[in-house]
Design a protein around this motif. Structure first.
Motif, PDB file in Angstrom:
ATOM      1  N   ASN A  37       0.826  -1.212   0.000  1.00 35.35           N
ATOM      2  CA  ASN A  37       0.000   0.000   0.000  1.00 35.35           C
ATOM      3  C   ASN A  37       0.857   1.258   0.000  1.00 35.35           C
ATOM      4  OD1 ASN A  37      -2.406  -1.319  -0.182  1.00 35.35           O
ATOM      5  ND2 ASN A  37      -3.023  -0.975   1.923  1.00 35.35           N
ATOM      6  N   PHE A  38       1.931   1.274   0.805  1.00 34.51           N
ATOM      7  CA  PHE A  38       2.818   2.438   0.837  1.00 34.51           C
ATOM      8  C   PHE A  38       3.396   2.716  -0.555  1.00 34.51           C
ATOM      9  CE2 PHE A  38       4.153   2.476   5.624  1.00 34.51           C
ATOM     10  CZ  PHE A  38       2.867   2.843   5.969  1.00 34.51           C
ATOM     11  N   ALA A  39       3.740   1.660  -1.299  1.00 37.01           N
ATOM     12  CA  ALA A  39       4.276   1.830  -2.655  1.00 37.01           C
ATOM     13  C   ALA A  39       3.214   2.446  -3.573  1.00 37.01           C
ATOM     14  CB  ALA A  39       4.749   0.487  -3.213  1.00 37.01           C
ATOM     15  N   GLY A  40       1.970   2.009  -3.443  1.00 39.77           N
ATOM     16  CA  GLY A  40       0.881   2.589  -4.233  1.00 39.77           C
ATOM     17  C   GLY A  40       0.651   4.046  -3.895  1.00 39.77           C
ATOM     18  N   ILE A  41       0.710   4.363  -2.610  1.00 42.94           N
ATOM     19  CA  ILE A  41       0.537   5.755  -2.166  1.00 42.94           C
ATOM     20  C   ILE A  41       1.653   6.617  -2.738  1.00 42.94           C
ATOM     21  CG2 ILE A  41       0.619   7.264  -0.140  1.00 42.94           C
ATOM     22  CD1 ILE A  41      -0.751   4.871   1.392  1.00 42.94           C
ATOM     23  N   LYS A  42       2.875   6.108  -2.700  1.00 41.58           N
ATOM     24  CA  LYS A  42       4.029   6.852  -3.226  1.00 41.58           C
ATOM     25  C   LYS A  42       3.852   7.134  -4.722  1.00 41.58           C
ATOM     26  CE  LYS A  42       8.057   8.300  -1.732  1.00 41.58           C
ATOM     27  NZ  LYS A  42       8.111   9.483  -0.892  1.00 41.58           N
ATOM     28  N   LYS A  43       3.276   6.171  -5.468  1.00 43.33           N
ATOM     29  CA  LYS A  43       3.019   6.391  -6.898  1.00 43.33           C
ATOM     30  C   LYS A  43       2.028   7.528  -7.105  1.00 43.33           C
ATOM     31  CE  LYS A  43       3.846   1.781  -8.721  1.00 43.33           C
ATOM     32  NZ  LYS A  43       3.221   0.576  -9.271  1.00 43.33           N
ATOM     33  N   LEU A  44       1.001   7.580  -6.266  1.00 42.48           N
ATOM     34  CA  LEU A  44      -0.012   8.629  -6.400  1.00 42.48           C
ATOM     35  C   LEU A  44       0.500   9.990  -5.951  1.00 42.48           C
ATOM     36  CD1 LEU A  44      -3.251   6.865  -5.114  1.00 42.48           C
ATOM     37  CD2 LEU A  44      -2.856   7.743  -7.411  1.00 42.48           C
ATOM     38  N   LEU A  45       1.227  10.024  -4.831  1.00 43.58           N
ATOM     39  CA  LEU A  45       1.613  11.295  -4.229  1.00 43.58           C
ATOM     40  C   LEU A  45       2.979  11.816  -4.635  1.00 43.58           C
ATOM     41  CD1 LEU A  45       0.488  10.736  -0.514  1.00 43.58           C
ATOM     42  CD2 LEU A  45      -0.682  12.036  -2.296  1.00 43.58           C
ATOM     43  N   GLY A  46       3.870  10.933  -5.036  1.00 43.94           N
ATOM     44  CA  GLY A  46       5.241  11.371  -5.252  1.00 43.94           C
ATOM     45  C   GLY A  46       5.806  11.832  -3.916  1.00 43.94           C
ATOM     46  N   ASP A  47       6.346  13.054  -3.878  1.00 40.75           N
ATOM     47  CA  ASP A  47       6.898  13.600  -2.640  1.00 40.75           C
ATOM     48  C   ASP A  47       5.940  14.564  -1.952  1.00 40.75           C
ATOM     49  OD1 ASP A  47       9.290  12.189  -2.804  1.00 40.75           O
ATOM     50  OD2 ASP A  47      10.191  13.690  -4.123  1.00 40.75           O
ATOM     51  N   ASN A  48       4.690  14.638  -2.410  1.00 44.75           N
ATOM     52  CA  ASN A  48       3.712  15.551  -1.820  1.00 44.75           C
ATOM     53  C   ASN A  48       3.112  14.971  -0.550  1.00 44.75           C
ATOM     54  OD1 ASN A  48       3.905  17.466  -3.966  1.00 44.75           O
ATOM     55  ND2 ASN A  48       2.728  16.052  -5.216  1.00 44.75           N
ATOM     56  N   LYS A  49       2.622  15.858   0.304  1.00 45.41           N
ATOM     57  CA  LYS A  49       1.906  15.444   1.515  1.00 45.41           C
ATOM     58  C   LYS A  49       0.421  15.376   1.202  1.00 45.41           C
ATOM     59  CE  LYS A  49       4.976  17.256   5.046  1.00 45.41           C
ATOM     60  NZ  LYS A  49       5.312  15.989   5.667  1.00 45.41           N
ATOM     61  N   ALA A  50      -0.307  14.544   1.948  1.00 45.99           N
ATOM     62  CA  ALA A  50      -1.745  14.440   1.733  1.00 45.99           C
ATOM     63  C   ALA A  50      -2.465  14.081   3.014  1.00 45.99           C
ATOM     64  CB  ALA A  50      -2.060  13.393   0.672  1.00 45.99           C
ATOM     65  N   LEU A  51      -3.679  14.565   3.112  1.00 44.27           N
ATOM     66  CA  LEU A  51      -4.606  14.102   4.134  1.00 44.27           C
ATOM     67  C   LEU A  51      -5.131  12.766   3.630  1.00 44.27           C
ATOM     68  CD1 LEU A  51      -6.469  17.478   4.562  1.00 44.27           C
ATOM     69  CD2 LEU A  51      -4.763  16.509   6.102  1.00 44.27           C
ATOM     70  N   THR A  52      -5.393  11.835   4.545  1.00 42.74           N
ATOM     71  CA  THR A  52      -5.764  10.486   4.126  1.00 42.74           C
ATOM     72  C   THR A  52      -7.066  10.042   4.780  1.00 42.74           C
ATOM     73  OG1 THR A  52      -3.426   9.947   3.885  1.00 42.74           O
ATOM     74  CG2 THR A  52      -4.955   8.102   3.957  1.00 42.74           C
ATOM     75  N   LEU A  53      -7.975   9.545   3.955  1.00 42.48           N
ATOM     76  CA  LEU A  53      -9.239   8.989   4.419  1.00 42.48           C
ATOM     77  C   LEU A  53      -9.234   7.500   4.095  1.00 42.48           C
ATOM     78  CD1 LEU A  53     -12.151   9.617   5.519  1.00 42.48           C
ATOM     79  CD2 LEU A  53     -12.834   9.645   3.131  1.00 42.48           C
ATOM     80  N   ILE A  54      -9.280   6.667   5.140  1.00 42.91           N
ATOM     81  CA  ILE A  54      -9.286   5.217   4.952  1.00 42.91           C
ATOM     82  C   ILE A  54     -10.670   4.704   5.326  1.00 42.91           C
ATOM     83  CG2 ILE A  54      -8.289   3.008   5.648  1.00 42.91           C
ATOM     84  CD1 ILE A  54      -5.717   4.541   6.340  1.00 42.91           C
TER      85      ILE A  54
END
Length: 139
Positions: A37-54
């Motif tokens: 999941n962390f790898a998928g998040i990194k693909k979506l965000l790159g180096d940006n920060k994000a608020l996360t809704l799970i």
């Protein structure tokens, strides 16, 4: 909208820049699944920060070693804050264990409605260039 699907979740970024992670019903989270999941998040965000809704769909299993791993490594996926929306009593117990005992490094709360979760997440919006100041953890 760009969506990424892993073996336990589907994730995307909405028009407000909030990262949505929708856990599949019956998802069994292990440290390997957290890494996936962390790898998928990194693909979506790159180096940006994000608020996360799970959002959980029921039957969500978050093994203790996976909870520890996820709580300690949240910085690596650039989360600013995380809100969980739970759909079942069992999911509520699992998320509660994660928050209370693993103490994630970013602000994390559980909600019963997506509306309330989004309201809480929006209190963490920052302007581009502003530094997010994380509250100090209680010992």
């Amino acid at each position: 909208m760009n969506k990424i699907r892993t073996s336990v979740a589907e994730m995307f970024i909405d028009d407000n820049g909030i990262l949505h992670i929708e856990m599949f019903a019956g998802a069994k989270i292990t440290p390997e699944k957290v890494t996936e999941n962390f790898a998928g998040i990194k693909k979506l965000l790159g180096d940006n920060k994000a608020l996360t809704l799970i959002t959980t769909k029921g039957g969500f299993q978050f093994r203790s070693e996976a909870r520890r791993y996820a709580a300690m490594n949240l910085d690596s996926v650039n989360r600013t804050a995380t809100a969980f929306v739970v759909k079942s009593f069992a999911d509520k117990l699992v998320v509660n264990l994660y928050i209370k005992f693993n103490k994630p490094v970013v602000p994390t709360r559980m909600f019963l409605s997506e509306e309330n979760a989004l309201k809480w997440l929006q209190t963490f919006f920052i302007m581009p260039g502003d530094e997010y100041l994380r509250p100090k953890r209680k010992k």
